[in-house]
Design a protein around this motif. Structure first.
Motif, PDB file in Angstrom:
ATOM      1  N   ASP A  40     -31.155 -12.353 -15.180  1.00 23.05           N
ATOM      2  CA  ASP A  40     -32.048 -12.213 -16.329  1.00 23.05           C
ATOM      3  C   ASP A  40     -33.227 -13.187 -16.234  1.00 23.05           C
ATOM      4  N   PHE A  41     -32.983 -14.411 -15.742  1.00 20.07           N
ATOM      5  CA  PHE A  41     -34.078 -15.377 -15.533  1.00 20.07           C
ATOM      6  C   PHE A  41     -35.118 -14.781 -14.598  1.00 20.07           C
ATOM      7  N   GLU A  42     -34.636 -14.300 -13.464  1.00 22.36           N
ATOM      8  CA  GLU A  42     -35.547 -13.788 -12.439  1.00 22.36           C
ATOM      9  C   GLU A  42     -36.354 -12.592 -12.919  1.00 22.36           C
ATOM     10  N   LEU A  50     -39.045 -17.534  -9.288  1.00 25.64           N
ATOM     11  CA  LEU A  50     -37.638 -17.871  -9.078  1.00 25.64           C
ATOM     12  C   LEU A  50     -37.038 -17.117  -7.894  1.00 25.64           C
ATOM     13  N   HIS A  90     -40.534 -17.027 -14.229  1.00 24.43           N
ATOM     14  CA  HIS A  90     -39.699 -16.023 -13.576  1.00 24.43           C
ATOM     15  C   HIS A  90     -40.365 -15.393 -12.346  1.00 24.43           C
ATOM     16  N   VAL A 128     -35.504 -20.287 -19.776  1.00 22.42           N
ATOM     17  CA  VAL A 128     -34.714 -21.287 -19.082  1.00 22.42           C
ATOM     18  C   VAL A 128     -34.909 -22.631 -19.781  1.00 22.42           C
ATOM     19  N   LYS A 153     -34.800 -13.661 -19.884  1.00 22.46           N
ATOM     20  CA  LYS A 153     -34.259 -14.834 -20.579  1.00 22.46           C
ATOM     21  C   LYS A 153     -35.116 -16.031 -20.226  1.00 22.46           C
ATOM     22  N   TYR A 165     -26.900 -14.261 -15.939  1.00 23.43           N
ATOM     23  CA  TYR A 165     -27.912 -15.111 -16.558  1.00 23.43           C
ATOM     24  C   TYR A 165     -29.045 -15.391 -15.574  1.00 23.43           C
ATOM     25  N   LEU A 166     -28.696 -15.696 -14.322  1.00 25.45           N
ATOM     26  CA  LEU A 166     -29.707 -15.932 -13.286  1.00 25.45           C
ATOM     27  C   LEU A 166     -30.539 -14.680 -13.045  1.00 25.45           C
ATOM     28  N   GLN A 205     -31.254 -26.274 -17.074  1.00 29.75           N
ATOM     29  CA  GLN A 205     -31.063 -25.171 -16.136  1.00 29.75           C
ATOM     30  C   GLN A 205     -32.152 -25.183 -15.070  1.00 29.75           C
TER      31      GLN A 205
END
Length: 108
Positions: free
Chosen positions: A36-38, A9, A6, A44, A42, A33-34, A48
């Motif tokens: 949260d990834f960054e 990203l 993360h 990956v 969350k 969702y993106l 994804q």
């Protein structure tokens, strides 16, 4: 120091001048969702990760490192594309050839 996906990203996204909304449209992943990834909230999945890498024009492994800018980054992308078109043995030989080339001192 531990590096997690993360951390890089957002820099990869910003290096390509993309918004989260644009990446969501490109990848089919949701905006939230993106986001949260960054933020590291969350994880990956490989599928994804591959979508993000394709959206950012890099190999998935590159997402675990800070993005490069400028001419060198473009050369790395071109080299990666060339290596993908070769057999493993041919790619290894190609890399060995590059390693034998003399290094140049940076000008400046």
């Amino acid at each position: 120091m531990t590096t997690t996906l993360h951390q890089f990203l957002r820099p990869h996204r910003e290096a390509r001048g993309l918004t989260l909304e644009q990446v969501a449209n490109i990848t089919g992943l949701s905006y939230s969702y993106l986001s949260d990834f960054e933020r590291g909230k969350k994880g990956v999945k490989l599928e994804q990760l591959e979508k993000l890498a394709a959206a950012y024009g890099v190999h998935p492994v590159a997402l675990f490192m800070a993005p490069e800018d400028g001419p060198r980054a473009e050369l790395i992308r071109k080299a990666s594309e060339i290596a993908r078109t070769k057999s493993v043995e041919a790619a290894e030989d190609w890399i060995k050839l590059g390693e034998r080339m003399p290094s140049e001192e940076p000008k400046g």
